[in-house]
Every structure is written in C-alpha cells, then in structure tokens.
Enzyme design. Structure first.
Site: not given
Ligand SMILES: O=P(O)(O)OC[C@H]1O[C@H](OP(=O)(O)OP(=O)(O)O)[C@H](O)[C@@H]1O
Ligand SMILES: NC(=O)CC[C@H](N)C(=O)O
Ligand SMILES: [Mg+2]
Length: 507
Positions: A2, A28, A101-102, A257, A365
């Site tokens: 988050c 998030g 966050n966590g 990422y 990617d």
């Molecule tokens: O193998 P997967 O389960 O598909 O996950 C990996 C993908 O998901 C993320 O992209 P996302 O669309 O979340 O965000 P971005 O636009 O920042 O790349 C990441 O950048 C990869 O493209």
């Molecule tokens: N991604 C997160 O940091 C999640 C924080 C918390 N565990 C929640 O689920 O709200």
């Molecule tokens: Mg992506």
C-alpha cells in the site's frame, strides 16, 4: 504494498495528503483514506475506490486541520471490504489512527492475544487493525496522561517485540503528533522529508520519495530498519532506533515493479536500477544467444519501459513502442481477481501492427508473475503479424509466495512455480524466454547503494527472513487468500461493506 503518507504542516494538510495519495496510487487501487486532526477532533474519509473517486469536494472541505495521515490500499490480508479501508482508529489511549503498508505474519496469534490478555476488540480481519491495537495497548501501558516522544518510542520498541512480518507504518496521536516506524528488517519502504516555510519547518513521511518531491518537500532520508520518527503538532521532530538488532533487507520487488521509477528507495534510484536490469539482461542475451535474430525490442507498458530501453540500446537493436496503453486503466497485477486482471490486459494494451508485421520481436516485461500479461501479449503480437515472438523478463522467475505485503499468496497461481524455463516458454507460447539471473538482479540494485548488503528476494528464492514462515503457514495462507478462496468469500465481504465501526466517516 500500500501507500502511506503523513504531514505535519502550518496550514491545512488535506490537499497535500490528497495530492500525495494520487502520486502513490500505483501502490494501491482498492481503497483510499485520509484522517486529519484539528485540535482534539479527528475528521475521516475512507472508502473503496481510487483516490479521485473516494474524495469529493464536500469531503475535502471537512478534512480540516494542520496534521493528518493517508493511505491507498492493495489488500494482502483480511477482505477488500470498505470496512478494512485505512486509516484505522482506536479511541484509547488519546485517540490513535494508523495506516500500514506490509503484512504481519503472526496476526492471528496476536489477535487472539489482544482479545484474551489486552481485552481489546478487533472488528475486522485486517492485520493492520491488529497492529494498531498492539501499539495502542503498549502506549496505554506507559500510563501517561500526556505522552512524550520517549513514551511513544518505548511503545514502538514493544511493538517490534510482539509483531512479526513487514510493516511500514504512519500513525497519528490525536492532539499530539505524527509517528512513523519501519520493521526491524526494513522490508517495506518509508522515508521522510522537510520543507522550510516562513512559519517554520513542515515534515512529511511517505512510502516513496516521489510523494515528497512532488509536494515540494526535500528528502531527508529513509527511516532505518526498526527506527521511528515522531513529529509533534508544533513541528518538533525527533527519531530513535527502537529495535534491538535491526538489519536492512529491503524488498527487491519494489525496485523491479512496485515503486515509481522516479523514487529513491534506501539510497537506490529505482530508475537507474531498472536501466541496469536492462543492461544485465542484454549481456545475458549476448552471452547465451550471440547469434540472435531480434529485429526490434518492444516494452510491455508501463513498468518495463526503462529496462527495455536500455536493453535495446545495449544490444544495438531498434526500440519501438509496439503497445499503446490506455491511460485510464490502472495496474492489472494489483487488481483483486484473475477474471478482472485477464480482461484488463486486453483493454489496457493495444498493438501498433506495423511494428510487428513480419518481424522477430523481443517483448520485455519487468516480471512474469501469474503469466496473465505475457500470455495475452504474446497472442496479441502474433495476431498483429509478428514472425517470431521472444520474451524477456527483467526479474528472475517468481516461484514462491509473498508474505510481506504483495498479494501473491498461492504458489500454484505462479506460472513459474515448479516449472522449468522451457516449460514456461511453451505454456506462454513464446519462441524463446529469457529470465534475469537473481545474482544479476541483486547486483543491479546493490550498485545503487553498496551499503545495502541484502535484499528480501523471497519471491525468487523462497528464503523468508522475517517471521516464522513454515510450510503450514504457507498452506494456510493459500487456503485463505488464493483467488478461489477470495471468490467464495465475496458475499461475506458485501455484507461487511455496511459494517464500518469506526470514527464517523464522512459520506
Ligand atoms: O504475470 P502477471 O501476473 O501478469 O504479472 C506481471 C505483470 O503485471 C505488472 O503489470 P501491471 O499492469 O500491473 O502494471 P504496469 O502498467 O505498471 O506495468 C507487471 O509490470 C507485469 O507486466
Ligand atoms: N499491501 C499492503 O501493504 C496491505 C496492508 C494490509 N496488510 C492490508 O491488507 O490492508
Ligand atoms: Mg506491466
């Protein structure tokens, strides 16, 4: 992962927190919340949705006060009901609100103990509500009518002893000040900054430095693992190390990422780390495939752009934007269900056919997790007329669940779990698949700050540094949070949506 933010200023902080949350939106997309404090009154607005949808003008007008905290949520524990949107509130002692966050890895034991020994009631399944109650109990047991910085830091020290897992936290003590702290392994990021004004300094804490710079604060530094910072409502700031044996192991997936490229985390420029990831990956191609026949390198927007660009440069191959991203669709990986994620890839990315026709394309990617994106994208590249479709991932194969704040709870949902690279290549329908080596990824990140000796790489190597992560824990997590499990609890969530027991929440 988050996003958290806290500001102590000399004028209303509502707009600043809102702006910071929009900058942290990539961390998030499920829920957002802000609580502000004016004198001894709190004002809260939180709900499911993106920042722009949760806060209307009428809500913003009511969020008065010169200090406040905010949160954008990507659920990793409990449900995605609006009752679990953050910040959370407890009225005793003093009135404390908290955003986290966590992910706590001993939340269940703690919840049980909080009820039996501390006589505190937890009304949701969120680990963050548990964390808040542990902190509140520890602060209450100092027995002070007016808490001072040392009382607050002692309470954080006690929290570190009871709580396991990953946590970067911002909390507000009504009428007194804002506190932030980081877990003793420093897994999740949190930094603080300062802005000098004619009325004196203002302070801000945030998950990523980009939130500070976009609001005109300069980054002072990251919190050290186990460290806490406390800023009083009057603008006095102090920090203290609250853990007995802290050691820094930041989550390497932030660099791959999660974080924005324009952030600096633990002294490492995310942008530069991603450039180096592209370079290392290109070196691997040159080493293992010297006679490659790649005509063009194409990134999968957004996150992989930086690495793909550098990879193409290093290989001396053309770089082309072959997929155009619909800017109104968010990140797909952090969406809650597989159906939605799959549908969103096609809605989000559209090919420019002339970049594919008759060419051998290398799609790059940042990572392959469930395989949702690469499966769809490779098919789209073929439909657009590509002759050969090669695929490269700037991160190694994601083989193990995450227990520290990224929602990857089930090994069997990860495409690389128990599969060889050749098997994955066949499954995703690529002509060749190249993964970054883990040692290379670590090097690309360490180069940014050699003082960071180790990273949390658990999704790549299955080594869990914080908490007691047993096979039983992992199978219990999978049973509770896999996509199938989440689907069946949807009805319960809908009911819970109307059950916020909290501060009066502005409608
Ligand atoms: O193998 P997967 O389960 O598909 O996950 C990996 C993908 O998901 C993320 O992209 P996302 O669309 O979340 O965000 P971005 O636009 O920042 O790349 C990441 O950048 C990869 O493209
Ligand atoms: N991604 C997160 O940091 C999640 C924080 C918390 N565990 C929640 O689920 O709200
Ligand atoms: Mg992506």
């Amino acid at each position: 992962m988050c996003g958290i933010v806290g500001i102590v200023g000399h004028s209303y902080v509502n707009q600043g927190i809102y702006d910071a949350l929009t900058v942290l939106q990539h961390r998030g997309q499920d829920a957002a919340g802000i609580v502000t404090c004016d004198g001894d009154r709190l004002y809260l607005r939180k709900d499911n949705g993106m920042v722009r949808d949760v806060f209307r003008t009428r809500h913003m007008r009511r969020l008065v006060g010169n200090m406040g905290i905010g949160h954008v949520r990507y659920p990793t524990a409990g449900s995605s009901s609006s009752a679990e949107a953050q910040p959370f509130y407890v009225n005793s002692p003093y009135g404390i609100t908290l955003a986290h966050n966590g992910n706590l890895t001993n939340a269940e034991e703690l919840a049980e103990h909080i009820f039996r020994a501390d006589l505190r009631h937890i009304n949701t399944t969120s680990d963050s509500e548990v964390l808040l109650n542990v902190f509140a109990h520890e602060l209450q047991s100092r027995g002070k009518l007016q808490p001072e910085a040392d009382d607050i830091f002692d309470a954080v020290a006690a929290v570190h002893k009871r709580v396991e897992g990953a946590y970067a936290v911002v909390a507000m003590i009504t009428g007194y000040g804002i506190l932030a702290f980081r877990d003793p392994h420093g897994i999740r990021p949190v930094c603080f900054g300062r802005k000098d004004t004619p009325q004196g300094p203002e302070y801000m804490v945030a998950s990523e430095s980009v939130a500070l710079s976009s609001l005109g604060f300069h980054l002072v530094r990251d919190l050290a693992p186990g460290e806490a910072i406390y800023i009083t409502a009057e603008g006095e700031m102090c920090t203290r190390q609250c853990a007995e044996s802290p050691s820094l192991h930041p989550c390497i997936f932030e660099q791959v990422y999660l974080a924005r490229p324009d952030s600096i985390i633990d002294g490492i420029s995310v942008y530069k780390a991603r450039l180096r990831m592209g370079e290392k990956l290109a070196e691997k191609v040159e080493r293992e495939w010297p006679d490659h026949d790649i005509d063009v390198v194409i990134p999968i927007p957004d996150t992989s752009r930086t690495s793909a660009l550098q990879m193409a440069n290093h290989l001396g191959v053309k770089f082309r934007e072959g997929f155009i991203k619909n800017r109104y669709i968010g990140r797909t990986f952090i969406m809650p269900g597989q159906h939605q994620r799959k549908k969103s890839v096609r809605q989000k990315l559209n090919p420019i056919e002339l970049e594919f026709q008759g060419k051998n394309v290398l799609l790059v990617d940042d990572s392959i997790v469930r395989g949702t994106t690469c499966n769809e994208i490779i098919q789209m590249a073929r439909e657009a007329g590509a002759r050969k479709v090669y695929f490269a991932s700037a991160a190694p194969a994601v083989k193990f669940p995450n227990v520290y704040g990224i929602d990857m709870p089930a090994a069997r949902e990860l495409i690389a779990h128990d599969r060889t690279t050749d098997e994955i290549c066949e499954l995703i329908g690529a002509d060749r698949l190249i993964y970054q080596d883990l040692a290379d990824l670590v090097e690309t990140c360490r180069e940014g700050n050699p003082a960071v000796e180790s990273f949390d790489c658990s999704v790549f190597n299955g080594e869990y540094l914080a908490g007691n992560i047993t096979l039983d824990y992992l199978s219990e997590l999978e049973a509770r949070r896999s996509d199938d499990a989440k689907g069946s609890s949807e009805k319960k969530q809908a009911l819970a949506d109307n059950e916020i027991i909290d501060l009066h929440n502005t409608n």
